[in-house]
Design a protein around this motif. Structure first.
Motif, PDB file in Angstrom:
ATOM      1  N   ASP A 104     -24.368 -16.651   4.252  1.00  0.00           N
ATOM      2  CA  ASP A 104     -23.065 -16.425   3.612  1.00  0.00           C
ATOM      3  C   ASP A 104     -22.138 -15.638   4.529  1.00  0.00           C
ATOM      4  O   ASP A 104     -20.933 -15.915   4.606  1.00  0.00           O
ATOM      5  N   ARG A 105     -22.712 -14.687   5.222  1.00  0.00           N
ATOM      6  CA  ARG A 105     -21.917 -13.866   6.150  1.00  0.00           C
ATOM      7  C   ARG A 105     -21.352 -14.721   7.287  1.00  0.00           C
ATOM      8  O   ARG A 105     -20.175 -14.591   7.649  1.00  0.00           O
ATOM      9  N   ILE A 106     -22.170 -15.598   7.837  1.00  0.00           N
ATOM     10  CA  ILE A 106     -21.703 -16.429   8.946  1.00  0.00           C
ATOM     11  C   ILE A 106     -20.705 -17.470   8.467  1.00  0.00           C
ATOM     12  O   ILE A 106     -19.702 -17.755   9.136  1.00  0.00           O
ATOM     13  N   ALA A 107     -20.959 -18.047   7.307  1.00  0.00           N
ATOM     14  CA  ALA A 107     -20.065 -19.080   6.775  1.00  0.00           C
ATOM     15  C   ALA A 107     -18.677 -18.529   6.473  1.00  0.00           C
ATOM     16  O   ALA A 107     -17.709 -19.299   6.430  1.00  0.00           O
ATOM     17  N   ALA A 108     -18.565 -17.228   6.268  1.00  0.00           N
ATOM     18  CA  ALA A 108     -17.291 -16.629   5.862  1.00  0.00           C
ATOM     19  C   ALA A 108     -16.365 -16.322   7.032  1.00  0.00           C
ATOM     20  O   ALA A 108     -15.217 -15.912   6.827  1.00  0.00           O
ATOM     21  N   VAL A 109     -16.823 -16.517   8.269  1.00  0.00           N
ATOM     22  CA  VAL A 109     -16.006 -16.165   9.439  1.00  0.00           C
ATOM     23  C   VAL A 109     -15.588 -17.430  10.182  1.00  0.00           C
ATOM     24  O   VAL A 109     -16.254 -18.467  10.100  1.00  0.00           O
ATOM     25  N   PRO A 110     -14.483 -17.378  10.928  1.00  0.00           N
ATOM     26  CA  PRO A 110     -14.000 -18.580  11.618  1.00  0.00           C
ATOM     27  C   PRO A 110     -14.801 -18.948  12.862  1.00  0.00           C
ATOM     28  O   PRO A 110     -14.729 -20.088  13.328  1.00  0.00           O
ATOM     29  N   HIS A 111     -15.551 -18.003  13.432  1.00  0.00           N
ATOM     30  CA  HIS A 111     -16.274 -18.266  14.678  1.00  0.00           C
ATOM     31  C   HIS A 111     -17.758 -17.941  14.480  1.00  0.00           C
ATOM     32  O   HIS A 111     -18.193 -16.801  14.721  1.00  0.00           O
ATOM     33  N   PRO A 112     -18.551 -18.921  14.063  1.00  0.00           N
ATOM     34  CA  PRO A 112     -19.973 -18.664  13.804  1.00  0.00           C
ATOM     35  C   PRO A 112     -20.730 -18.117  15.009  1.00  0.00           C
ATOM     36  O   PRO A 112     -21.645 -17.310  14.859  1.00  0.00           O
ATOM     37  N   ALA A 113     -20.344 -18.536  16.207  1.00  0.00           N
ATOM     38  CA  ALA A 113     -21.060 -18.058  17.397  1.00  0.00           C
ATOM     39  C   ALA A 113     -20.938 -16.544  17.538  1.00  0.00           C
ATOM     40  O   ALA A 113     -21.904 -15.857  17.892  1.00  0.00           O
ATOM     41  N   SER A 114     -19.743 -16.023  17.262  1.00  0.00           N
ATOM     42  CA  SER A 114     -19.556 -14.570  17.348  1.00  0.00           C
ATOM     43  C   SER A 114     -20.350 -13.855  16.265  1.00  0.00           C
ATOM     44  O   SER A 114     -20.863 -12.748  16.477  1.00  0.00           O
ATOM     45  N   ALA A 115     -20.478 -14.494  15.090  1.00  0.00           N
ATOM     46  CA  ALA A 115     -21.273 -13.896  14.023  1.00  0.00           C
ATOM     47  C   ALA A 115     -22.754 -13.882  14.390  1.00  0.00           C
ATOM     48  O   ALA A 115     -23.471 -12.920  14.085  1.00  0.00           O
TER      49      ALA A 115
END
Length: 224
Positions: A104-115
């Motif tokens: 959920d945390r990764i899906a909520a950001v525009p850049h998954p690689a940075s997450a």
């Protein structure tokens, strides 16, 4: 389109692979590393490879962080040899509730690689001095026995340590790192015979056999 950059986590690489208008499926070649992956809402782990991995298709968007050789097992809590030549969901290794929270945390950001990188920075340890010395020595073509002596390891101790950290023994790791050296030279335009000599192969035929064993292709087809 594939892009990568050095991570803030020492020795790691952050990468993305976006679908292109003219998709081409390229094999992922053995490199001594393990990756934490994100695609289509799922967290996955790519274990250490001893053969080329061919993705099912080029249409998906992928993000990943590629860890320095030998460092991912401590983060994952699983010996590398249990993941050799496998792609598994992180939920198979960690509690499902924890993985859902991270997803959920990764899906909520525009850049998954940075997450993914942020997750690794929170949880992973940078490679220790002994691990760096081992990988650096083998990557430079140092003999396994001499490297073990220099690090104060017995042959069996080094083998057991390598299974846990890399997924296979030190001789296999040395061969994979040698292959990567050879591919880098060949891709830069160095002729095959010179590539073999500079990479530490006995001759060009030796290079050809290793390329075929680890990638399933000829050097020429890889370069094309």
């Amino acid at each position: 389109m594939y892009e990568e950059r050095a991570s803030r986590l020492s020795g790691a690489v952050v990468w993305t692979n976006r679908p292109s208008t003219q998709p081409v499926v390229r094999p992922v070649l053995p490199d001594g590393c393990m990756d934490l992956l994100w695609s289509e809402g799922k967290l996955l782990v790519a274990g250490p490879d001893t053969r080329a991995y061919v993705p099912e298709g080029p249409s998906a968007f992928w993000s990943g962080i590629r860890f320095f050789p030998g460092t991912a097992p401590a983060l994952l809590g699983v010996p590398a040899h249990e993941l050799r030549n496998r792609r598994v969901q992180l939920a198979d290794l960690w509690p499902a509730r924890e993985v859902r929270r991270l997803s959920d945390r990764i899906a909520a950001v525009p850049h998954p690689a940075s997450a993914l990188e942020a997750l690794a920075l929170e949880r992973a340890e940078p490679p220790g001095a002994a691990l760096r010395r081992l990988v650096s020595a083998l990557a430079a073509g140092r003999p396994v026995a001499a490297t073990a002596d220099e690090l104060g390891f017995g042959a069996r101790q080094l083998y057991r340590h390598s299974l846990v950290a890399f997924g296979y023994g030190p001789k296999t790791l040395a061969r994979i790192l040698r292959l990567q050296r050879a591919l880098a030279l060949a891709r830069s335009g160095v002729p095959s015979a010179e590539t073999a000599a500079r990479s530490g192969y006995a001759d060009q035929a030796h290079l050809s056999r290793d390329v075929r064993e680890f990638t399933g292709q000829t050097l020429g087809s890889l370069l094309r």
